[in-house]
Design an enzyme around this catalytic site. Structure first.
Site, mmCIF file in Angstrom:
data_model
loop_
_atom_site.group_PDB
_atom_site.id
_atom_site.type_symbol
_atom_site.label_atom_id
_atom_site.label_comp_id
_atom_site.label_asym_id
_atom_site.label_seq_id
_atom_site.Cartn_x
_atom_site.Cartn_y
_atom_site.Cartn_z
ATOM 1 N N PHE A 235 -1.420 -3.942 7.866
ATOM 2 C CA PHE A 235 -2.022 -4.990 7.038
ATOM 3 C C PHE A 235 -1.808 -6.340 7.729
ATOM 4 O O PHE A 235 -1.259 -7.275 7.161
ATOM 5 C CB PHE A 235 -1.416 -5.014 5.621
ATOM 6 N N ASP A 260 -5.493 -3.369 10.452
ATOM 7 C CA ASP A 260 -6.078 -3.917 9.225
ATOM 8 C C ASP A 260 -7.416 -3.225 9.004
ATOM 9 O O ASP A 260 -8.021 -2.716 9.944
ATOM 10 C CB ASP A 260 -6.273 -5.436 9.353
ATOM 11 N N SER A 261 -7.850 -3.218 7.741
ATOM 12 C CA SER A 261 -9.147 -2.588 7.461
ATOM 13 C C SER A 261 -10.292 -3.589 7.594
ATOM 14 O O SER A 261 -11.450 -3.201 7.521
ATOM 15 C CB SER A 261 -9.148 -1.984 6.051
ATOM 16 N N ASN A 286 -7.803 2.193 7.763
ATOM 17 C CA ASN A 286 -7.094 2.186 6.488
ATOM 18 C C ASN A 286 -5.622 2.478 6.809
ATOM 19 O O ASN A 286 -5.301 3.541 7.342
ATOM 20 C CB ASN A 286 -7.699 3.274 5.592
ATOM 21 N N ALA A 287 -4.754 1.541 6.502
ATOM 22 C CA ALA A 287 -3.355 1.671 6.922
ATOM 23 C C ALA A 287 -2.673 2.875 6.270
ATOM 24 O O ALA A 287 -1.793 3.486 6.872
ATOM 25 C CB ALA A 287 -2.589 0.389 6.609
ATOM 26 N N ASP A 307 2.677 -5.255 4.738
ATOM 27 C CA ASP A 307 2.328 -6.420 3.908
ATOM 28 C C ASP A 307 0.962 -6.196 3.254
ATOM 29 O O ASP A 307 -0.018 -6.879 3.564
ATOM 30 C CB ASP A 307 2.310 -7.695 4.781
ATOM 31 N N CYS A 347 3.176 -8.714 -2.837
ATOM 32 C CA CYS A 347 2.713 -9.983 -3.403
ATOM 33 C C CYS A 347 2.128 -9.763 -4.794
ATOM 34 O O CYS A 347 1.340 -10.553 -5.284
ATOM 35 C CB CYS A 347 1.722 -10.672 -2.469
#
Ligand code: SAH
Length: 404
Positions: A235, A260-261, A286-287, A307, A347
């Site tokens: 991410f 990252d996507s 896709n992570a 993240d 987050c």
């Protein structure tokens, strides 16, 4: 919230009366009152300043009113307010002064963080000589208030450009007329910023949030202290952690990969690497899938950053979010070599600090790993947490040393 002089006898502002529950909330120093806690309010214009009273008529202070949001009032002062634009200008100056004391090693940081700077509905981020403003409430959108914000920012910071980023959905929810994102002042909307000695391109009209995840800035430097060997930044967005792991003097990484996507995010990450004279590996994927496949293929890393975006946008998503965090952390732990470093973030405001620690602990149990806490961190200091307003403390960043 700074105190204002005691109320004088006569006031032009409309009055609202709160339920006992609403009044109690304000006494707890949370600035929001929901519409369901207002018992008396007639024909209040959208975005008006209102005088707030408890059920017995006692004056509690002055608030900004929204005619559409469920958060009907947001307190702006415990006293009277005669001139809202002047008060907003004073608070913006105070927010700038607060950062002058605290912010180091960067020309990109948050200048105004809404409730945490006693300016509900206003976000201002500084990207070197470009400022990015977000206006999220009816009261902050009124022309005299906007003018005061712009004039103060120009006077105090002399930017080359001030960009407004509009979130169409928020304007719709606040029943504000649509307006496009655009330059509010000056000519410049893109620039280069420097965080901890690492340079990043900034384009005021591109990317997520106001362009970057400034709240992670101090965490990049902190994590770089422990990062070593082969590192995976899952991410990675525009490469915040990955670039620090390659450039920060404390980092000891032999190879850094970002995942990252989002293709536009990776294109910017690549441009940022070039700007710093680096060549890194960026993978569009896709992570979740990538971590599963890499784990199955016995890939190993020495440092992994997780993240992801907020999994719990509402309370209802909480269980699913916790499962998502557990799954990700479990996979990452399994892929770490002994002595490896895990940097894991959430987050999601709805996932509290204790809950997040618990989820990582559960993952450690399932992965048969022992984790030692290196650092337990939150957002950078320019995103202050106002203690009685939990919504201001949404970011968790835990750094662990992981052993078998
Ligand atoms: N660490 C970054 C911020 C990450 S924000 C920084 O410090 O700048 C979350 C990122 O996750 C976004 O860039 C988003 O594009 C990406 N993302 C969302 N879902 C994803 C998925 N399933 N796989 C990989 N990346 C994803």
């Amino acid at each position: 919230m700074p105190k204002k002089p005691a109320p004088s006898a006569r006031h032009a502002e409309p009055a609202v009366k709160l339920s006992a529950r609403g009044a109690k909330r304000l006494q707890g120093r949370h600035p929001w009152v929901y519409r369901s806690d207002i018992v008396g309010a007639n024909d209040i214009p959208s975005g008006a300043l209102v005088r707030v009273h408890d059920p017995r008529g006692k004056f509690l202070g002055t608030a900004l009113y929204s005619s559409s949001s469920q958060i009907a009032i947001r307190m702006i002062s415990h006293g009277s307010v005669d001139d809202l634009p002047a008060l907003v200008a004073e608070r913006v100056r105070a927010a700038i002064a607060y950062r002058k004391e605290l912010v180091r090693n960067t020309d990109a940081y948050r200048i105004v963080f809404s409730e945490a700077d006693f300016l509900p509905g206003l976000i201002v981020d500084r990207y070197n000589d470009v400022l990015c403003v977000q206006i999220l409430t009816q009261a902050m959108d009124a022309a005299p208030v906007r003018d005061a914000i712009l004039q103060t920012l120009r006077d105090e910071l002399q930017p080359a450009g001030i960009v407004e980023r509009v979130e169409a959905r928020i304007r719709e929810l606040e029943q504000l007329p649509p307006r496009p994102s655009g330059l509010l002042w000056g000519e410049k909307s893109s620039t280069v910023v420097n965080m901890n000695g690492v340079r990043f391109h900034y384009d005021g009209f591109e990317g997520q949030k106001t362009g970057a995840f400034l709240d992670q800035r101090e965490n990049y430097a902190a994590a770089a202290e422990y990062a070593h060997g082969e590192a995976l930044d899952a991410f990675c967005y525009q490469g915040g952690y990955a670039l620090h792991f390659s450039l920060h003097p404390a980092a000891r990484c032999s190879k850094v990969t970002g995942v990252d996507s989002s293709r536009p995010a990776l294109e910017m990450a690549e441009k940022n690497a070039t700007l710093n004279g680096l060549e890194l590996e960026w993978i569009e994927a896709n992570a979740f899938d990538l971590l599963r496949d890499y784990a199955a293929a016995n890939r190993r890393y020495d440092t992994i950053v997780l993240d992801p975006p907020a999994f719990a946008k509402t309370k209802r998503d909480l269980d699913k979010a916790l499962r998502g965090y557990k799954e990700l952390n479990l996979r990452a732990m399994k892929m770490l070599r002994p002595g490896g470093v895990l940097v894991t973030c959430s987050c999601s405001f709805h996932v509290g600090a204790a809950e997040f620690l618990k989820v990582v602990a559960d993952a450690a149990q399932d992965a048969h790993k022992d984790l030692r806490v290196l650092e337990n961190r939150g957002a950078a200091k320019d995103h202050p947490i106002l203690l009685n307003v939990p919504e201001t403390g949404y970011l968790q960043c835990l750094i662990f040393s992981v052993s078998d």
